[in-house]
Design an enzyme around this catalytic site. Sequence first.
Site, PDB file in Angstrom:
ATOM      1  N   ASP A  97     -19.315  13.580  33.776  1.00  0.00           N
ATOM      2  CA  ASP A  97     -20.165  13.056  32.713  1.00  0.00           C
ATOM      3  C   ASP A  97     -19.363  13.004  31.430  1.00  0.00           C
ATOM      4  O   ASP A  97     -19.307  13.967  30.663  1.00  0.00           O
ATOM      5  CB  ASP A  97     -21.402  13.930  32.556  1.00  0.00           C
ATOM      6  CG  ASP A  97     -22.477  13.263  31.719  1.00  0.00           C
ATOM      7  OD1 ASP A  97     -22.227  12.158  31.186  1.00  0.00           O
ATOM      8  OD2 ASP A  97     -23.575  13.836  31.606  1.00  0.00           O
ATOM      9  N   ALA A  98     -18.698  11.882  31.219  1.00  0.00           N
ATOM     10  CA  ALA A  98     -17.859  11.710  30.032  1.00  0.00           C
ATOM     11  C   ALA A  98     -18.287  10.505  29.199  1.00  0.00           C
ATOM     12  O   ALA A  98     -17.854  10.357  28.065  1.00  0.00           O
ATOM     13  CB  ALA A  98     -16.393  11.556  30.430  1.00  0.00           C
ATOM     14  N   LYS A  99     -19.105   9.628  29.776  1.00  0.00           N
ATOM     15  CA  LYS A  99     -19.671   8.468  29.074  1.00  0.00           C
ATOM     16  C   LYS A  99     -18.602   7.670  28.321  1.00  0.00           C
ATOM     17  O   LYS A  99     -18.778   7.302  27.156  1.00  0.00           O
ATOM     18  CB  LYS A  99     -20.787   8.907  28.130  1.00  0.00           C
ATOM     19  CG  LYS A  99     -21.966   9.586  28.847  1.00  0.00           C
ATOM     20  CD  LYS A  99     -23.072   9.959  27.890  1.00  0.00           C
ATOM     21  CE  LYS A  99     -24.233  10.623  28.615  1.00  0.00           C
ATOM     22  NZ  LYS A  99     -23.912  11.975  29.126  1.00  0.00           N
ATOM     23  N   ARG A 100     -17.504   7.401  28.989  1.00  0.00           N
ATOM     24  CA  ARG A 100     -16.417   6.671  28.348  1.00  0.00           C
ATOM     25  C   ARG A 100     -16.775   5.189  28.204  1.00  0.00           C
ATOM     26  O   ARG A 100     -17.422   4.604  29.062  1.00  0.00           O
ATOM     27  CB  ARG A 100     -15.128   6.808  29.158  1.00  0.00           C
ATOM     28  CG  ARG A 100     -14.613   8.225  29.328  1.00  0.00           C
ATOM     29  CD  ARG A 100     -14.463   8.949  28.001  1.00  0.00           C
ATOM     30  NE  ARG A 100     -13.766  10.212  28.141  1.00  0.00           N
ATOM     31  CZ  ARG A 100     -13.974  11.263  27.365  1.00  0.00           C
ATOM     32  NH1 ARG A 100     -14.862  11.208  26.392  1.00  0.00           N
ATOM     33  NH2 ARG A 100     -13.285  12.384  27.552  1.00  0.00           N
ATOM     34  N   THR A 127     -19.396   8.627  34.488  1.00  0.00           N
ATOM     35  CA  THR A 127     -20.393   7.939  33.664  1.00  0.00           C
ATOM     36  C   THR A 127     -19.683   7.132  32.587  1.00  0.00           C
ATOM     37  O   THR A 127     -18.709   7.599  31.986  1.00  0.00           O
ATOM     38  CB  THR A 127     -21.372   8.924  33.001  1.00  0.00           C
ATOM     39  OG1 THR A 127     -20.669   9.823  32.147  1.00  0.00           O
ATOM     40  CG2 THR A 127     -22.150   9.708  34.057  1.00  0.00           C
TER      41      THR A 127
END
Length: 281
Positions: A97-100, A127
Amino acid sequence: MSVLEPFGARLRRAMDERGPLCVGIDPHASLLAAWGLNDDVAGLERFSRTVVEAVADRVAVMKPQSAFYERFGSRGIAVLEKTVEQARAAGALVVMDAKRGDIGSTMAGYAEAYLRKGAPLFSDALTVSPYLGYGSLSPAVALARESGAGLFVLALTSNPEGPEVQHAVRADGRSVGATVLAHLAVENAGEEPLGSFGAVVGATVGDLSSHDLDINGPLLAPGVGAQGATPADLPGLFGPALRNVVPNVSRGVLRHGPEVGALRSVTEHFAEEIRAAVGGA
């Protein structure tokens, strides 16, 4: 280096064998304190190791939140690398879960960090944010296909600020969130038993009946547990797409630590409630 079986196929099998529950690993300062741990690298490592020991051999997916490791710099990232390795060794799929989200070579760099097989932080899925334009994700999509990894793209999140972007209506009359879902349906077209490109759709967003969730890919659904959604809410929210939902529980499990037995017990409780809700979907 051999290419992995596509993420969607591996996820479908894990969900069928272990159930669809995803447990988050969110070692923020208040949880470390609640566990009696110091807010330092040693506490971070103890927390992460305990969660993995407790549940990684019994859930389909684990989702470490990169930010809580990054705040400790290189030593925190080293703990994250070890956490990913240990969780995958225990049989769980790891969603980072890093939402890059970025463009061009920078997005390609993020993809190399998390989606290139053999990279220190290689994860089964990542993510990502599409809000620089869905096409900006192309480097991550391409490398995920090459490596047998997957993506979870932010589509309909439950944070109160989300609707100002995700519910905005385009010139063609379709919302931005609905457009993201449509792109994912194209990515997954023809894939069996499940596509590798999923959407993040919060379990607390309310009525989703106007959105086509049939993207032939997984739907990561945060919000079960401490954020207020229950397993019983899932059928009404996701309807025909229920079989592809991966409900995520983080604080609802983690607040029961640091005892391994307590973490296992509450995880099994959530897993049973989710299985009952999903039923024959």
